[in-house]
Design an enzyme around this catalytic site. Sequence first.
Site, PDB file in Angstrom:
ATOM      1  CB  ILE A  87      28.268 -76.676 119.221  1.00 18.00           C
ATOM      2  CG1 ILE A  87      27.487 -75.748 120.165  1.00 18.00           C
ATOM      3  CG2 ILE A  87      29.451 -77.302 119.952  1.00 18.00           C
ATOM      4  CD1 ILE A  87      28.252 -74.544 120.653  1.00 18.00           C
ATOM      5  CG  ASN A 101      20.642 -74.476 122.839  1.00 18.97           C
ATOM      6  OD1 ASN A 101      21.056 -73.369 123.213  1.00 18.97           O
ATOM      7  ND2 ASN A 101      19.817 -74.608 121.810  1.00 18.97           N
ATOM      8  CG  HIS A 103      15.047 -73.423 120.337  1.00 18.29           C
ATOM      9  ND1 HIS A 103      15.901 -72.777 119.471  1.00 18.29           N
ATOM     10  CD2 HIS A 103      13.823 -73.377 119.754  1.00 18.29           C
ATOM     11  CE1 HIS A 103      15.224 -72.376 118.411  1.00 18.29           C
ATOM     12  NE2 HIS A 103      13.955 -72.727 118.553  1.00 18.29           N
TER      13      HIS A 103
HETATM   14  C1  GRF Z   1      16.818 -66.693 125.129  1.00 14.42           C
HETATM   15  O1  GRF Z   1      15.502 -66.458 124.726  1.00 14.42           O
HETATM   16  C2  GRF Z   1      17.263 -68.046 124.673  1.00 14.42           C
HETATM   17  O2  GRF Z   1      16.270 -69.002 124.691  1.00 14.42           O
HETATM   18  C3  GRF Z   1      17.646 -67.743 123.273  1.00 14.42           C
HETATM   19  O3  GRF Z   1      18.300 -66.518 123.333  1.00 14.42           O
HETATM   20  C4  GRF Z   1      17.773 -65.771 124.421  1.00 14.42           C
HETATM   21  C5  GRF Z   1      18.919 -65.370 125.277  1.00 14.42           C
HETATM   22  O4  GRF Z   1      18.588 -64.424 126.228  1.00 14.42           O
HETATM   23  N1  GRF Z   1      18.243 -68.825 122.598  1.00 14.42           N
HETATM   24  P1  GRF Z   1      19.697 -63.959 127.278  1.00 14.42           P
HETATM   25  O5  GRF Z   1      20.948 -63.579 126.524  1.00 14.42           O
HETATM   26  O6  GRF Z   1      19.925 -65.078 128.223  1.00 14.42           O
HETATM   27  O7  GRF Z   1      19.105 -62.755 127.962  1.00 14.42           O
END
Ligand code: GRF
Length: 189
Positions: A87, A101, A103
């Site tokens: 960002i 966010n 993670h």
């Molecule tokens: C998730 O594991 C999130 O933590 C990561 O990217 C993935 C996204 O999955 N940063 P989705 O697009 O919500 O299915």
Amino acid sequence: MKRLSIFVSGNGTNLQRIADYFANNPEVKIVNVVCNNPKAYSIERAKNLGIPLRMINRQEFNSEAFIQEMKSLDLDLIVLAGFLWKIPEDLVKAFPKKIVNIHPALLPKYGGKGFYGEHVHEAVVAAKEAFSGITIHYVNEIYDSGEIILQAYTKLDEKETPDSLAAKIHQLEQAYFPVVIEQVLLQQH
Ligand code: GRF
């Protein structure tokens, strides 16, 4: 009423879960989905959910015009749900403590550039960590290092693979992310 924007880059399972969670809550509205990836399945999801979709390229994303556009939406929170671009600092400054966010690991470990998607789980399994988990945090100017709101843990099995770990992490995300978003919104004045 609380107004959310959800940023996505991929499959959008978190987007789907958040939208479903708030579907019958008249106090929370997802005003748009911002997507940087023309191939993302999130696009279908946003359409099926009837949420306005804003596709962006890198130039637009880094522009002052985009910040103004987001500001004009009168947002209470921007949710990064699998959004893979950093960002821009000016956007962070325009939304102080209003960007969260998720993670897929226990920050500060396995965070920063290059640690996204399966790369995170591969690294965690390769290091034979006893635990992994999710981190939901505010976004500041430094990648993956804003104030932590919640971490949830899962144990690694001896035979854990990146795929099996991804499935466990996914369950944690589905269980916790919408609830934490709701709590963050409730805490706001
Ligand atoms: C998730 O594991 C999130 O933590 C990561 O990217 C993935 C996204 O999955 N940063 P989705 O697009 O919500 O299915």
